[in-house]
Write a protein that holds these residues in place. Structure first.
Motif, PDB file in Angstrom:
ATOM      1  N   GLY A   1       2.338   5.944 -11.412  1.00  0.00           N
ATOM      2  CA  GLY A   1       3.119   6.966 -12.085  1.00  0.00           C
ATOM      3  C   GLY A   1       3.593   6.414 -13.416  1.00  0.00           C
ATOM      4  N   THR A   2       4.214   7.260 -14.225  1.00  0.00           N
ATOM      5  CA  THR A   2       4.736   6.801 -15.511  1.00  0.00           C
ATOM      6  C   THR A   2       6.204   7.170 -15.640  1.00  0.00           C
ATOM      7  N   THR A   3       6.903   6.419 -16.478  1.00  0.00           N
ATOM      8  CA  THR A   3       8.323   6.650 -16.714  1.00  0.00           C
ATOM      9  C   THR A   3       8.696   6.059 -18.061  1.00  0.00           C
ATOM     10  N   ASP A   4       9.975   6.121 -18.403  1.00  0.00           N
ATOM     11  CA  ASP A   4      10.512   5.440 -19.580  1.00  0.00           C
ATOM     12  C   ASP A   4      11.017   4.069 -19.129  1.00  0.00           C
ATOM     13  N   ASP A   5      11.069   3.140 -20.047  1.00  0.00           N
ATOM     14  CA  ASP A   5      11.519   1.795 -19.662  1.00  0.00           C
ATOM     15  C   ASP A   5      12.939   1.803 -19.100  1.00  0.00           C
ATOM     16  N   CYS A   6      13.778   2.662 -19.648  1.00  0.00           N
ATOM     17  CA  CYS A   6      15.189   2.656 -19.277  1.00  0.00           C
ATOM     18  C   CYS A   6      15.762   4.019 -19.638  1.00  0.00           C
ATOM     19  N   GLY A   7      17.022   4.234 -19.337  1.00  0.00           N
ATOM     20  CA  GLY A   7      17.687   5.412 -19.850  1.00  0.00           C
ATOM     21  C   GLY A   7      17.881   5.280 -21.349  1.00  0.00           C
ATOM     22  N   PHE A   8      18.122   6.406 -22.021  1.00  0.00           N
ATOM     23  CA  PHE A   8      18.254   6.372 -23.478  1.00  0.00           C
ATOM     24  C   PHE A   8      19.682   6.122 -23.935  1.00  0.00           C
ATOM     25  N   SER A   9      20.632   6.203 -23.029  1.00  0.00           N
ATOM     26  CA  SER A   9      22.026   5.893 -23.361  1.00  0.00           C
ATOM     27  C   SER A   9      22.784   5.581 -22.083  1.00  0.00           C
ATOM     28  N   PRO A  10      22.457   4.446 -21.429  1.00  0.00           N
ATOM     29  CA  PRO A  10      23.100   4.112 -20.149  1.00  0.00           C
ATOM     30  C   PRO A  10      24.613   3.963 -20.257  1.00  0.00           C
TER      31      PRO A  10
ATOM     32  N   PRO B   1       0.791  -1.233   0.000  1.00  0.00           N
ATOM     33  CA  PRO B   1       0.000   0.000   0.000  1.00  0.00           C
ATOM     34  C   PRO B   1       0.822   1.280   0.000  1.00  0.00           C
ATOM     35  N   GLU B   2       2.023   1.236   0.567  1.00  0.00           N
ATOM     36  CA  GLU B   2       2.830   2.456   0.660  1.00  0.00           C
ATOM     37  C   GLU B   2       3.730   2.671  -0.552  1.00  0.00           C
ATOM     38  N   GLN B   3       3.646   1.807  -1.556  1.00  0.00           N
ATOM     39  CA  GLN B   3       4.543   1.877  -2.703  1.00  0.00           C
ATOM     40  C   GLN B   3       3.861   2.523  -3.911  1.00  0.00           C
ATOM     41  N   ARG B   4       4.614   3.380  -4.610  1.00  0.00           N
ATOM     42  CA  ARG B   4       4.128   3.951  -5.863  1.00  0.00           C
ATOM     43  C   ARG B   4       4.855   3.270  -7.019  1.00  0.00           C
ATOM     44  N   ILE B   5       4.097   2.901  -8.043  1.00  0.00           N
ATOM     45  CA  ILE B   5       4.650   2.173  -9.173  1.00  0.00           C
ATOM     46  C   ILE B   5       4.656   3.071 -10.402  1.00  0.00           C
ATOM     47  N   PHE B   6       5.849   3.405 -10.877  1.00  0.00           N
ATOM     48  CA  PHE B   6       6.006   4.145 -12.122  1.00  0.00           C
ATOM     49  C   PHE B   6       6.189   3.122 -13.242  1.00  0.00           C
ATOM     50  N   ILE B   7       5.202   2.993 -14.102  1.00  0.00           N
ATOM     51  CA  ILE B   7       5.292   2.001 -15.174  1.00  0.00           C
ATOM     52  C   ILE B   7       5.944   2.608 -16.411  1.00  0.00           C
TER      53      ILE B   7
END
Length: 361
Positions: free
Chosen positions: A311-320, A272-278
């Motif tokens: 929440g929303t995000t990108d799958d990964c960085g664009f140039s790790p 319950p206390e966790q936010r998920i950025f997909i």
């Protein structure tokens, strides 16, 4: 209330910086102005996307998101742990050969530069203790036990996170891309469990208020449009992932073949206390997602994750890895803008539905 949206971290470096890095020591002060220019330009373009939270694009993280803090340590050799990617290439970590273990660079140095230019909140990504634990060799280092190494590692990680929090980072994101890889390397789950335990030892050093500003990112890797563990079933990772004491989770999802199945696993194991950025954009895919497509992905996720935990995000960085030029800077920022716009469209639908439901009630 709105649906928060945040990036992961890296943005492809400008050509002039890449050229300089190919011909100079990355720590040579003579190229500092190129780093500064890249950071300033990255932040300006990031803010132009409308992103409410930005990063510095990891412009000065040489050579990558994984080993930036230990690059150039004199008590290491280059023949450490190997990360194989599906495209056939490998990335290699340094190997520790003597103690003590110390970071050479703390990430708040990057944050300090970024905040000179940013007008919106800045988040800072740091590497996980579990990733750096792979630097210690299979055989003990004479005069420096694994237990001593782990103590030093946890102390260094805590120092880095605290420095970023104290500097004013909006979030400190712990990159844990080795989580899925751990299952591939050891299907018994013992390696993954050891990673979870180690990272929880680090997280337990922070109070509840601090943990609200700490998150964990997981993905199957992303380098030259390739992954290292996408074939590993998320069902083998996610139940353990949510045992971590962080409050924010950034989970790659856009490239999953069956997103609904993954969303059901998330719903079953998140707390319950966790936010998920997909993840709603795929940095390793050239195809540009539309805001409407992202809207639909967010609405799909909202069927399984409560909006106040979404929440929303990108799958990964664009140039790790900094020499990865498979994605252009322009493409990266266009995808980020699509994420921002698509998330806003989804919120418009969701908030309109809420108003309608309230008026009917």
């Amino acid at each position: 209330m709105t649906i928060p949206t945040e990036p992961i971290g890296s943005i492809p470096r400008p050509p002039e910086l890449l050229e300089a890095l190919a011909n100079n020591d990355p720590l040579d002060p003579r190229i500092d102005h190129l780093y500064e220019n890249a950071i300033r330009d990255t932040i300006a373009e990031f803010e132009a996307t409308g992103s409410p939270v930005i990063t510095d694009g990891e412009q000065k993280k040489y050579h990558n998101f994984w080993t930036y803090s230990v690059h150039g340590l004199t008590n290491t050799t280059p023949d450490g742990f190997t990360i194989p990617f599906q495209a056939g290439h490998c990335r290699r970590m340094p190997k520790l050969v003597s103690g003590p273990f110390r970071y050479r660079v703390y990430a708040d140095q990057y944050l300090d530069v970024a905040m000179r230019y940013a007008r919106v909140p800045v988040k800072q990504a740091v590497i996980s203790p579990s990733a750096l634990s792979l630097m210690y060799p299979a055989d003990d280092i004479p005069g420096y036990s694994r237990a001593e190494f782990i103590d030093d590692l946890l102390n260094e990680h805590e120092t880095e996170v605290r420095r970023c929090l104290n500097r004013g980072a909006h979030k400190v994101q712990i990159d844990f891309t080795e989580g899925r890889l751990a299952i591939k390397l050891d299907p018994t789950g013992k390696l993954l469990n050891s990673f979870i335990d180690l990272n929880n030892l680090a997280l337990s050093r922070f109070n509840p208020e601090e943990l609200m500003r700490i998150g964990v990112h997981t993905c199957p890797g992303g380098d030259w449009d390739s992954t290292h563990s996408a074939e590993v079933d998320y069902a083998e990772l996610l139940p353990s992932l949510f045992q971590l004491k962080a409050r924010n989770f950034y989970i790659a999802l856009a490239t999953e073949q069956d997103r609904v199945r993954v969303l059901k696993i998330i719903r079953a194991h998140m707390k319950p206390e966790q936010r998920i950025f997909i993840g709603v954009t795929a940095p390793i895919e050239a195809r540009m997602e539309t805001p409407e497509e992202i809207r639909d992905r967010v609405l799909e996720a909202a069927e399984y994750i409560s909006v106040d935990q979404l929440g929303t995000t990108d799958d990964c960085g664009f140039s790790p890895f900094c020499d990865d030029t498979s994605t252009s800077r322009d493409t990266a920022f266009r995808k980020i803008q699509a994420r921002v716009l698509g998330t806003a469209l989804a919120w418009k639908v969701i908030s309109g539905q809420s108003v309608m439901e309230t008026s009917i009630t």
